[in-house]
Design a protein around this motif. Structure first.
Motif, PDB file in Angstrom:
ATOM      1  N   UNK A 303      38.967  51.030  44.715  1.00 19.16           N
ATOM      2  CA  UNK A 303      38.348  50.513  46.038  1.00 19.16           C
ATOM      3  C   UNK A 303      36.690  50.628  45.782  1.00 19.16           C
ATOM      4  N   UNK A 304      36.411  51.406  44.875  1.00 19.52           N
ATOM      5  CA  UNK A 304      34.784  51.243  44.881  1.00 19.52           C
ATOM      6  C   UNK A 304      34.118  50.445  44.424  1.00 19.52           C
ATOM      7  N   UNK A 305      35.062  49.604  43.376  1.00 22.95           N
ATOM      8  CA  UNK A 305      34.530  48.288  42.962  1.00 22.95           C
ATOM      9  C   UNK A 305      34.820  47.429  43.940  1.00 22.95           C
ATOM     10  N   UNK A 306      35.797  47.231  44.608  1.00 26.06           N
ATOM     11  CA  UNK A 306      36.050  46.367  45.799  1.00 26.06           C
ATOM     12  C   UNK A 306      35.015  46.293  46.818  1.00 26.06           C
ATOM     13  N   UNK A 307      34.450  47.407  46.950  1.00 23.98           N
ATOM     14  CA  UNK A 307      33.316  47.676  47.873  1.00 23.98           C
ATOM     15  C   UNK A 307      32.011  46.888  47.471  1.00 23.98           C
ATOM     16  N   UNK A 308      31.852  47.130  46.224  1.00 23.24           N
ATOM     17  CA  UNK A 308      30.390  46.625  45.895  1.00 23.24           C
ATOM     18  C   UNK A 308      30.628  45.267  45.102  1.00 23.24           C
ATOM     19  N   UNK A 309      31.887  44.830  45.017  1.00 28.47           N
ATOM     20  CA  UNK A 309      31.729  43.362  44.296  1.00 28.47           C
ATOM     21  C   UNK A 309      32.414  42.313  45.596  1.00 28.47           C
ATOM     22  N   UNK A 310      33.014  42.600  46.595  1.00 26.15           N
ATOM     23  CA  UNK A 310      33.535  41.903  47.499  1.00 26.15           C
ATOM     24  C   UNK A 310      34.907  41.394  47.113  1.00 26.15           C
ATOM     25  N   UNK A 311      35.500  42.001  45.867  1.00 22.23           N
ATOM     26  CA  UNK A 311      36.698  41.146  45.588  1.00 22.23           C
ATOM     27  C   UNK A 311      38.005  42.167  45.925  1.00 22.23           C
ATOM     28  N   UNK A 312      39.038  41.780  45.990  1.00 25.73           N
ATOM     29  CA  UNK A 312      40.288  42.203  46.325  1.00 25.73           C
ATOM     30  C   UNK A 312      41.236  42.291  44.902  1.00 25.73           C
ATOM     31  N   UNK A 313      41.063  43.575  44.308  1.00 27.96           N
ATOM     32  CA  UNK A 313      41.563  43.656  42.926  1.00 27.96           C
ATOM     33  C   UNK A 313      43.261  43.508  42.964  1.00 27.96           C
ATOM     34  N   UNK A 314      43.944  43.831  44.103  1.00 25.02           N
ATOM     35  CA  UNK A 314      45.149  43.786  44.058  1.00 25.02           C
ATOM     36  C   UNK A 314      45.441  42.210  44.131  1.00 25.02           C
ATOM     37  N   UNK A 315      44.713  41.505  45.031  1.00 17.36           N
ATOM     38  CA  UNK A 315      45.187  40.131  45.161  1.00 17.36           C
ATOM     39  C   UNK A 315      44.762  39.363  43.870  1.00 17.36           C
ATOM     40  N   UNK A 316      43.907  39.863  42.987  1.00 21.29           N
ATOM     41  CA  UNK A 316      43.753  39.272  41.747  1.00 21.29           C
ATOM     42  C   UNK A 316      44.574  39.632  40.516  1.00 21.29           C
ATOM     43  N   UNK A 317      45.144  40.757  40.999  1.00 21.22           N
ATOM     44  CA  UNK A 317      46.293  41.173  39.927  1.00 21.22           C
ATOM     45  C   UNK A 317      47.605  40.220  40.395  1.00 21.22           C
ATOM     46  N   UNK A 318      47.904  39.770  41.320  1.00 24.02           N
ATOM     47  CA  UNK A 318      48.905  39.228  41.707  1.00 24.02           C
ATOM     48  C   UNK A 318      48.981  37.739  41.492  1.00 24.02           C
ATOM     49  N   UNK A 319      47.681  37.297  41.625  1.00 26.03           N
ATOM     50  CA  UNK A 319      47.167  35.695  40.962  1.00 26.03           C
ATOM     51  C   UNK A 319      47.584  35.787  39.528  1.00 26.03           C
ATOM     52  N   UNK A 320      46.812  36.705  38.791  1.00 23.64           N
ATOM     53  CA  UNK A 320      47.187  36.595  37.524  1.00 23.64           C
ATOM     54  C   UNK A 320      48.722  36.673  37.125  1.00 23.64           C
ATOM     55  N   UNK A 321      49.460  37.534  37.830  1.00 22.14           N
ATOM     56  CA  UNK A 321      50.764  37.741  37.529  1.00 22.14           C
ATOM     57  C   UNK A 321      51.664  36.274  37.842  1.00 22.14           C
ATOM     58  N   UNK A 322      50.911  35.524  38.594  1.00 26.42           N
ATOM     59  CA  UNK A 322      51.528  34.089  38.944  1.00 26.42           C
ATOM     60  C   UNK A 322      51.270  33.090  37.954  1.00 26.42           C
ATOM     61  N   UNK A 323      50.225  33.452  36.990  1.00 26.56           N
ATOM     62  CA  UNK A 323      49.921  32.454  35.843  1.00 26.56           C
ATOM     63  C   UNK A 323      48.526  31.855  36.203  1.00 26.56           C
ATOM     64  N   UNK A 324      48.027  32.273  37.422  1.00 24.96           N
ATOM     65  CA  UNK A 324      46.679  31.589  37.816  1.00 24.96           C
ATOM     66  C   UNK A 324      45.549  32.115  37.056  1.00 24.96           C
ATOM     67  N   UNK A 325      44.631  31.260  36.807  1.00 24.69           N
ATOM     68  CA  UNK A 325      43.272  31.535  36.246  1.00 24.69           C
ATOM     69  C   UNK A 325      42.541  32.446  37.093  1.00 24.69           C
ATOM     70  N   UNK A 326      41.715  33.242  36.666  1.00 24.54           N
ATOM     71  CA  UNK A 326      40.841  34.313  37.272  1.00 24.54           C
ATOM     72  C   UNK A 326      40.044  33.476  38.394  1.00 24.54           C
TER      73      UNK A 326
END
Length: 671
Positions: A303-326
């Motif tokens: 969560x601290x990385x999410x707070x300072x970057x504004x990114x949702x790391x779980x959403x990024x995981x799911x997108x990558x798992x679906x085969x999508x680019x970063x």
């Protein structure tokens, strides 16, 4: 790789991380499935999911580590993907392979990457290939003590003995001198075999003046790799993280670039896909940094990385798992502000961080701007001895590090945690400590600040005791109106202070003798309080069965008071929390045999080692039995010297708290 659709996601985990994954998956339109063990039947992650499947059992091996039960739950619910969270099966290559074979998407890296990074000695070989700096080390496989000593001398003291499959501080021992090497290797091997199924260990040079810095990385199936800056996790107890923050107070932009580029180099060397963390030791004296390990999963502190970057790391995981680019490049990553996370645990910092499973009566917190709560439990509930004792993670974000720390401290102080002993006060004191605020957060921080483990209350403790006495009196009057016909403290004989009682503060060993006179049951009142030789004349305002405002020495403190069926009385103001027990007027008779020799276990757990035999002569402090609970080993030692008369447990046996483990007969002179 073509894109894969994820319709239903099973979360093979529990607690706050399961809730966290469910929250993002639902926002992405993905149906969620929870699994739960017997102790977790009413846990928040169960009710948060769209579907839930009971998998039985109590221990991890009977539930969350049972592959077949997890896969059966996926088949029953039509889950086409599994998110493992962290811990449990998250870094198990065989489980990831089994998911693939079953046609289920494993939301994580490839099995080969998990396997290569899962063994710390292999991970260091990959780091060397990627030109990542590493510390001197040596793998230990045999049982020749002379070889161990030779390898240790080559690595150099102090050193760490580390299980190759370990993590989270488990299977790790610090060795300062050769005399403790053999015992440390045995303990690390035992933990490695018990917790990770691998008893191999290695030695690694220990840096005394170091910081624990980690880089969040991501890779996708299209060959892209980026990092999301660093987190500092140096404030640790027993090599386990207590507090994490981003960015580090000492890492410069230049060092961040070097660390980040080496971490990305390792990702590319591996062909790594998904979220990962490359961990380093940063030498505070030289400015050098050295590879520790790579965690092939989402981290507790993400969560601290999410707070300072504004990114949702779980959403990024799911997108990558679906085969999508970063969908973003390194240049797109921006780090702004400062975020700090603490882990609220059911443990007692003043007693070597001993876990404190038991009944959680109350857990509440106020909503504050820039404060994020990741709760793993809701009260009332039982904190199980079978799992990690984390209650929640609390995260603060602000423009500056100091503002984030002080805001987080205030949020912790406003959090009510009643029932078990927790590290609540310790965390608040840590965040307000001048050395912490100055950024002096090396890995030895807590060793140098033992006063933080049992901090002095911000509010005078007699104010809380006064609130406990007055409010419980008001509660008794409300619940027993016939008994309150006389005014409080009335006696037919003349007395200055007419009511006496004995109290004990939770965590304290001493009884407190109190005499007091309360002028009224409700509303405004006065309390004449005698504690030993100390006399206090206190004014009370708005006294009720829920709380009171205590005026002491010209300062008024609003106190909320909660009483529970176990006899505990908990008092909170805006800074402090305390727990009290009113003791019986007549002391309990001493138990027969009290004071007899022989240790008992402090908490429920499984016996993993018995170091003595019947007839052995032991000395005071000698380890007799080791009990494993909440993923930690807890040695039971002899209080005084004696002879082992009986051993009441066996290896593998589960024992309840306060079970007598060994009986000793006293040696002459020790009676």
């Amino acid at each position: 790789m073509s894109n894969t659709t994820i319709h239903t996601l099973l979360i093979a985990n529990r607690g706050e991380i399961a809730c966290r994954v469910i929250r993002t998956a639902r926002a992405m339109g993905i149906r969620t499935v929870a699994v739960y063990s017997v102790p977790d039947a009413h846990a928040p992650h169960v009710t948060a999911a769209d579907l839930a499947v009971p998998i039985g059992g109590a221990s991890s091996s009977e539930s969350y580590l049972d592959w077949q039960k997890i896969l059966d739950a996926a088949r029953k619910t039509g889950a086409d993907a599994i998110h493992p969270g962290y811990g449990f099966l998250s870094e198990n290559a065989e489980f990831a392979e089994t998911c693939e074979a079953a046609g289920i998407v494993f939301v994580g890296p490839t099995p080969s990457a998990i396997r290569e990074m899962g063994l710390k000695d292999r991970a260091k070989e990959w780091a060397r290939k990627a030109d990542v700096p590493v510390l001197p080390d040596a793998v230990i496989t045999g049982d020749d003590h002379a070889e161990w000593e030779s390898a240790a001398a080559e690595v150099g003291f102090p050193l760490l003995v580390k299980a190759v499959a370990g993590g989270g501080g488990k299977g790790m021992r610090l060795v300062e001198e050769p005399e403790t090497l053999v015992e440390s290797v045995a303990a690390a091997r035992r933990e490695g075999a018990s917790l990770f199924g691998n008893s191999t260990v290695f030695f690694e040079r220990y840096l005394r003046l170091s910081r624990h810095i980690e880089i969040q990385v991501f890779g996708d199936t299209h060959g892209h790799a980026i990092h999301l800056g660093e987190r500092e996790c140096s404030v640790q107890r027993r090599h386990q993280k207590v507090l994490e923050e981003s960015p580090s107070p000492v890492i410069t932009a230049d060092v961040r670039e070097k660390m980040g580029s080496t971490a990305v180099s390792l990702v590319r060397e591996l062909g790594y896909v998904g979220a990962g963390t490359v961990e380093y030791l940063y030498d505070d004296e030289t400015g050098g940094f050295y590879f520790l390990e790579m965690n092939t999963r989402l981290q507790v502190e993400h969560p601290v990385t999410e707070e300072v970057t504004g990114l949702d790391l779980v959403a990024m995981q799911l997108r990558v798992a679906r085969g999508e680019p970063l969908g973003l490049t390194q240049q797109d990553v921006r780090i702004t502000g400062h975020a700090i996370e603490v882990r609220l645990y059911a443990e007692d910092p003043a007693h070597d961080y001993l876990p404190t499973p038991g009944r959680l009566h109350r857990y509440t917190h106020t909503e504050r701007a820039n404060i994020r709560y990741e709760d793993g439990i809701c009260a009332p509930a039982d904190i199980s001895a079978f799992y990690d004792p984390m209650i929640a993670k609390i995260i603060a974000y602000s423009d500056t590090r100091t503002d984030a720390a002080l805001t987080l401290a205030s949020a912790i102080e406003e959090t009510h945690v009643h029932g078990v002993t927790t590290n609540r006060e310790f965390l608040a004191a840590l965040l307000r400590d001048p050395d912490y605020l100055a950024g002096a957060t090396r890995t030895d921080f807590l060793d140098l600040h033992p006063d933080l483990l049992d901090p002095t209350m911000a509010t005078p403790w007699h104010v809380h005791l006064a609130a406990a006495i007055a409010v419980t009196a008001s509660q008794r009057r409300t619940n027993d109106p016939l008994g309150g016909l006389a005014r409080p403290g009335f006696r037919p004989l003349r007395a200055k202070l007419s009511t006496g009682s004995r109290w004990n503060r939770q965590g304290g060993a001493d009884e407190i003798e109190v005499r007091y006179r309360l002028s009224a049951w409700h509303g405004d009142a006065s309390l004449d309080l005698q504690i030993g030789d100390d006399h206090y004349e206190l004014a009370l305002r708005a006294l009720s069965e829920d709380g009171v405002r205590v005026l002491d020495n010209g300062v008024e403190t609003p106190c909320l008071v909660h009483s529970y069926p176990d006899g505990s009385v908990w008092v909170n103001d805006t800074r402090s929390q305390s727990a009290w027990h009113e003791l019986p007027r007549l002391p309990e008779p001493e138990q027969a045999g009290a004071g007899a020799l022989g240790p008992v276990n402090e908490i429920p757990g499984t016996v993993v080692d018995i170091a003595v035999s019947v007839g052995d002569t032991v000395t005071a402090g000698q380890r007799l039995v080791v009990v494993e609970a909440m993923k930690m080993e807890h040695p039971a030692s002899a209080a005084v010297g004696g002879v082992v008369e009986a051993i009441h447990v066996k290896i593998g046996q589960y024992v309840e708290a306060h079970t007598v483990l060994v009986t000793l007969s006293a040696e002459p002179g020790n009676e």
